[in-house]
Design a protein around this motif. Structure first.
Motif, PDB file in Angstrom:
ATOM      1  N   ASP A  22       0.828  -0.924   0.024  1.00 34.71           N
ATOM      2  CA  ASP A  22       0.510   0.079   0.141  1.00 34.71           C
ATOM      3  C   ASP A  22       0.860   1.550   0.032  1.00 34.71           C
ATOM      4  O   ASP A  22       0.212   2.673  -0.337  1.00 34.71           O
ATOM      5  CB  ASP A  22      -1.054   0.000   1.131  1.00 34.71           C
ATOM      6  N   TYR A  23       2.571   1.693   0.146  1.00 33.63           N
ATOM      7  CA  TYR A  23       3.218   2.452   0.197  1.00 33.63           C
ATOM      8  C   TYR A  23       3.457   3.055  -1.283  1.00 33.63           C
ATOM      9  O   TYR A  23       3.350   2.305  -2.148  1.00 33.63           O
ATOM     10  CB  TYR A  23       4.338   2.058   0.530  1.00 33.63           C
ATOM     11  N   PRO A  24       2.743   4.545  -1.784  1.00 34.50           N
ATOM     12  CA  PRO A  24       3.040   4.584  -2.929  1.00 34.50           C
ATOM     13  C   PRO A  24       4.117   4.255  -3.474  1.00 34.50           C
ATOM     14  O   PRO A  24       4.654   4.211  -4.224  1.00 34.50           O
ATOM     15  CB  PRO A  24       2.908   5.808  -2.520  1.00 34.50           C
ATOM     16  N   THR A  25       5.600   4.043  -2.974  1.00 35.91           N
ATOM     17  CA  THR A  25       7.083   3.989  -3.336  1.00 35.91           C
ATOM     18  C   THR A  25       7.114   2.597  -3.877  1.00 35.91           C
ATOM     19  O   THR A  25       7.473   2.378  -4.255  1.00 35.91           O
ATOM     20  CB  THR A  25       8.203   4.781  -2.412  1.00 35.91           C
ATOM     21  N   ASN A  26       5.908   1.793  -3.211  1.00 36.71           N
ATOM     22  CA  ASN A  26       6.053   0.516  -3.668  1.00 36.71           C
ATOM     23  C   ASN A  26       5.021   0.083  -5.086  1.00 36.71           C
ATOM     24  O   ASN A  26       5.078  -0.908  -5.788  1.00 36.71           O
ATOM     25  CB  ASN A  26       5.599  -0.465  -3.206  1.00 36.71           C
ATOM     26  N   ALA A  27       4.745   1.163  -5.431  1.00 37.09           N
ATOM     27  CA  ALA A  27       3.065   0.907  -6.542  1.00 37.09           C
ATOM     28  C   ALA A  27       3.624   0.631  -8.040  1.00 37.09           C
ATOM     29  O   ALA A  27       2.521  -0.185  -8.522  1.00 37.09           O
ATOM     30  CB  ALA A  27       2.744   2.308  -6.751  1.00 37.09           C
ATOM     31  N   ASP A  28       5.100   0.330  -8.542  1.00 34.66           N
ATOM     32  CA  ASP A  28       5.295   0.248  -9.635  1.00 34.66           C
ATOM     33  C   ASP A  28       5.749  -1.350  -9.590  1.00 34.66           C
ATOM     34  O   ASP A  28       6.536  -1.973 -10.786  1.00 34.66           O
ATOM     35  CB  ASP A  28       6.177   1.155  -9.699  1.00 34.66           C
ATOM     36  N   PHE A  63      10.141  -4.706   2.071  1.00 34.81           N
ATOM     37  CA  PHE A  63      10.816  -4.305   0.494  1.00 34.81           C
ATOM     38  C   PHE A  63      10.395  -5.025   0.044  1.00 34.81           C
ATOM     39  O   PHE A  63      10.464  -6.669  -0.572  1.00 34.81           O
ATOM     40  CB  PHE A  63      11.969  -3.936  -0.187  1.00 34.81           C
ATOM     41  N   PRO A  64       9.670  -5.104  -1.183  1.00 36.68           N
ATOM     42  CA  PRO A  64       9.145  -6.199  -2.737  1.00 36.68           C
ATOM     43  C   PRO A  64      10.501  -6.712  -3.084  1.00 36.68           C
ATOM     44  O   PRO A  64      11.363  -5.885  -3.008  1.00 36.68           O
ATOM     45  CB  PRO A  64       7.957  -5.383  -3.359  1.00 36.68           C
ATOM     46  N   ALA A  65      10.427  -7.900  -4.043  1.00 41.75           N
ATOM     47  CA  ALA A  65      11.654  -8.317  -3.718  1.00 41.75           C
ATOM     48  C   ALA A  65      12.682  -7.705  -5.355  1.00 41.75           C
ATOM     49  O   ALA A  65      13.879  -7.550  -4.485  1.00 41.75           O
ATOM     50  CB  ALA A  65      11.259  -9.884  -4.947  1.00 41.75           C
ATOM     51  N   VAL A  72       8.040 -10.597  -0.042  1.00 39.04           N
ATOM     52  CA  VAL A  72       9.145  -8.998   1.040  1.00 39.04           C
ATOM     53  C   VAL A  72       9.960  -9.882   1.959  1.00 39.04           C
ATOM     54  O   VAL A  72       9.954 -10.630   2.577  1.00 39.04           O
ATOM     55  CB  VAL A  72       7.943  -8.146   2.389  1.00 39.04           C
ATOM     56  N   PHE A  73      11.374  -8.924   1.751  1.00 42.05           N
ATOM     57  CA  PHE A  73      12.407  -8.998   2.453  1.00 42.05           C
ATOM     58  C   PHE A  73      12.759  -8.081   3.989  1.00 42.05           C
ATOM     59  O   PHE A  73      12.737  -6.787   3.674  1.00 42.05           O
ATOM     60  CB  PHE A  73      13.508  -8.889   1.530  1.00 42.05           C
ATOM     61  N   TRP A  74      13.303  -8.103   4.421  1.00 48.63           N
ATOM     62  CA  TRP A  74      13.762  -7.500   5.388  1.00 48.63           C
ATOM     63  C   TRP A  74      14.858  -6.567   5.298  1.00 48.63           C
ATOM     64  O   TRP A  74      15.558  -7.827   4.844  1.00 48.63           O
ATOM     65  CB  TRP A  74      13.978  -7.981   7.415  1.00 48.63           C
TER      66      TRP A  74
END
Length: 229
Positions: free
Chosen positions: A164-170, A197-199, A177-179
């Motif tokens: 849902d974070y705008p910076t992850n929209a693409d 972060f998405p992979a 997800v990775f920490w």
């Protein structure tokens, strides 16, 4: 640089018969390579090998095959050899694994049979301790763990889904997800906060995968948002 979401493609259920180069072999080793065969993994860790003369079942753990050559002579038949060739070449999954599609690129990969989360191919997987770069900001990060879940199912410390974070929209909401922690935070005193972060947002810095620095405090979840704003 951003990566658009990918929809994983379906994998074919069957394979056509194929051959390998003879590579100077003789006897059963040669027949295992040059005769057209189709190897199909079964759910119980065995393999069905289809040939012009029939279909036989190979059990790598028991070192057996249902063909007459093995049953009557106890030989390491061409079917057992062919299964070993295809596993080594990455054409079929090894025992204990199954075929899956990478959640980032849709390519084929192998995962443990009981694995239930989103899969990643070696190109898009990130091992703990790997040095990576945030594609959005260019910041250098160190991977400290894998959530084992999709970006649309993992919540941050703020109670928001990573997707849902705008910076992850693409980036794909279906991606694992990775920490990570910021590399420049490792030399500071106090707790080091983890970020999610998405992979595909994480880009490998080098093919070797730099290791986690020995110095620095142990990462903790902290109270800040586990994604960049």
């Amino acid at each position: 640089m951003t990566h658009p979401a990918h929809t994983p493609a379906s994998l074919p259920a069957t394979r056509s018969k194929t051959t390998f180069p003879a590579a100077g072999t003789t006897g059963r080793a040669r027949r295992a390579r040059v005769e057209p065969m189709a190897v199909r993994p079964l759910r119980d860790g065995r393999y069905a090998v289809e040939t012009a003369g029939g279909t036989y079942v190979v059990d790598p753990d028991a070192h057996t095959c249902t063909c007459p050559d093995h049953q009557l002579r106890g030989a390491r038949c061409k079917h057992r050899r062919r299964v070993a060739l295809e596993v080594t070449a990455g054409l079929v999954p090894p025992p204990g694994k199954r075929t899956a599609v990478c959640a980032v690129c849709g390519g084929r990969t192998f995962v443990p049979t009981a694995f239930s989360g989103p899969a990643l191919c070696p190109r898009h997987d990130h091992r703990v301790g790997a040095l990576v770069r945030d594609r959005e900001t260019g910041d250098r990060l160190v991977v400290v763990g894998a959530a084992g879940e999709r970006a649309d199912r993992v919540e941050t410390a703020e109670g928001r889904l990573v997707a849902d974070y705008p910076t992850n929209a693409d980036y794909g909401s279906h991606e694992p997800v990775f920490w990570v922690v910021y590399l420049d935070s490792l030399g500071r005193d106090g707790d080091v906060r983890r970020y999610a972060f998405p992979a595909s947002r994480l880009q490998r810095i080098d093919s070797e995968g730099a290791t986690h620095p020995d110095a620095g405090p142990t990462p903790t979840d902290g109270a800040a948002s586990p994604t960049t704003a």
